[in-house]
Design a protein around this motif. Structure first.
Motif, short mmCIF file in Angstrom:
data_model
loop_
_atom_site.label_atom_id
_atom_site.label_comp_id
_atom_site.label_asym_id
_atom_site.label_seq_id
_atom_site.Cartn_x
_atom_site.Cartn_y
_atom_site.Cartn_z
N GLN A 118 44.37 32.66 50.31
CA GLN A 118 44.17 31.22 50.46
C GLN A 118 44.23 30.79 51.92
OE1 GLN A 118 43.28 29.34 47.73
NE2 GLN A 118 42.69 27.97 49.39
N ASP A 122 41.29 28.73 53.69
CA ASP A 122 41.58 27.50 54.44
C ASP A 122 40.98 27.57 55.83
OD1 ASP A 122 42.97 26.43 52.35
OD2 ASP A 122 44.96 26.61 53.26
N ALA A 125 37.37 26.93 55.73
CA ALA A 125 37.04 25.54 55.43
C ALA A 125 37.55 24.57 56.49
CB ALA A 125 37.63 25.17 54.07
N SER A 127 40.75 23.91 57.04
CA SER A 127 41.87 23.21 56.42
C SER A 127 43.17 23.94 56.72
CB SER A 127 41.65 23.11 54.90
OG SER A 127 42.78 22.60 54.26
N PHE A 161 41.90 17.07 53.77
CA PHE A 161 40.55 17.15 54.29
C PHE A 161 40.29 16.26 55.49
CE2 PHE A 161 40.21 18.17 49.72
CZ PHE A 161 39.71 19.45 49.83
N ARG A 164 38.89 17.87 58.79
CA ARG A 164 37.72 18.75 58.76
C ARG A 164 36.52 18.07 59.36
NH1 ARG A 164 37.60 21.31 52.81
NH2 ARG A 164 35.49 21.82 53.49
N ARG A 168 31.55 16.44 54.75
CA ARG A 168 31.04 17.43 53.81
C ARG A 168 32.05 17.77 52.72
NH1 ARG A 168 29.78 22.23 57.56
NH2 ARG A 168 31.73 21.47 58.41
N TRP A 169 33.34 17.67 53.03
CA TRP A 169 34.38 18.04 52.08
C TRP A 169 34.38 17.18 50.83
CZ3 TRP A 169 37.78 14.18 51.00
CH2 TRP A 169 37.90 13.16 51.94
N GLY A 171 32.26 16.72 48.71
CA GLY A 171 31.66 17.41 47.58
C GLY A 171 32.66 18.23 46.79
N ASP A 172 33.84 18.49 47.37
CA ASP A 172 34.88 19.28 46.69
C ASP A 172 35.80 18.42 45.83
OD1 ASP A 172 33.87 21.46 48.04
OD2 ASP A 172 35.29 21.26 49.70
N VAL A 173 35.67 17.10 45.92
CA VAL A 173 36.60 16.20 45.26
C VAL A 173 35.94 15.54 44.06
CG1 VAL A 173 38.07 14.17 45.57
CG2 VAL A 173 37.73 15.76 47.48
N GLU A 174 36.68 15.42 42.96
CA GLU A 174 36.16 14.80 41.74
C GLU A 174 35.75 13.35 42.04
OE1 GLU A 174 37.63 13.92 37.15
OE2 GLU A 174 38.94 14.95 38.57
#
Length: 219
Positions: A118, A122, A125, A127, A161, A164, A168-169, A171-174
């Motif tokens: 992980q 990170d 990404a 992060s 995030f 970063r 773009r991040w 897209g990773d979040v609901e």
């Protein structure tokens, strides 16, 4: 200013593309990188950022294959940027334990290997979520009697995030959480002709994350 070869002092240096390799745990990992090559002695020079990206890609390939031999573990840990003692502190083990893992005297456990994986993801990404999470475990916080759970969830999203590059991040979040962040003024919708609809974190959002997570007082 002319580029001089530190090996022979010649200034006849040309730009080229060349293959670089790293030999780890009986495997050869390769990539083609831009370089400067001395026409006199053949010495090659690479940008440190390009080499760092190559090593990160190599470490992620190793992690994805779950290669758990000692020199692979040591290479992966170094790519994370953590010294052995820092890694040990975050995991809550003694530095000697990390040394035994990396020397092959003690097999690494699955949980530790997953944490190392992980850390690398990170880094890819941009992060630092895993390190921040482990630091919280090092210094647990006392919760109030009444807690607004959504505040903590939203603050964690912004904190994870917020540093970063670009939106773009998102897209990773609901989408539900995106809507809540926009509704509360912590995200600002952006409309771009090329990228379409994106978001940016507002000043209020950054202050909110700092306040809820007490980052200003974190070690």
């Amino acid at each position: 200013m002319a580029f001089l070869c530190i090996n022979c002092g010649n200034n006849r240096v040309k730009n080229t593309m060349t293959i670089v390799s790293r030999h780890i745990a009986g495997h050869e990992f390769q990539s083609t990188l831009p370089a400067r090559e001395c026409s006199s002695c053949g010495m090659k020079y690479y940008a440190s950022d390009d080499l760092a990206r190559f090593e990160l890609a190599t470490a992620i390939t190793i992690a994805n294959a779950a290669l758990q031999v000692p020199d692979a573990l040591k290479f992966m840990r170094k790519v994370t940027g953590l010294q052995a003692k820092q890694f040990a502190d975050l995991l809550g083990v003694r530095p000697e334990t990390v040394s035994r893992w990396e020397s092959g005297k003690t097999p690494v456990d699955r949980a530790t290997y997953a944490v190392l994986q992980q850390f690398l993801l990170d880094r890819l990404a941009g992060s630092s979520a895993t390190e921040k999470g482990l630091r919280v475990l090092m210094r647990p916080k006392r919760l109030q009697k009444r807690v607004i759970a959504e505040d903590v969830a939203l603050a964690k999203i912004l904190d994870r995030f917020g540093d970063r590059d670009g939106p773009r991040w998102m897209g990773d979040v609901e989408p539900y959480w995106i809507d809540r962040l926009v509704h509360r003024g912590f995200l600002k919708p952006l409309v771009r002709s090329v990228l379409g609809r994106n978001h940016d974190i507002t000043a209020a959002g950054r202050e909110f994350a700092d306040r809820v997570l007490n980052r200003r007082h974190a070690a």
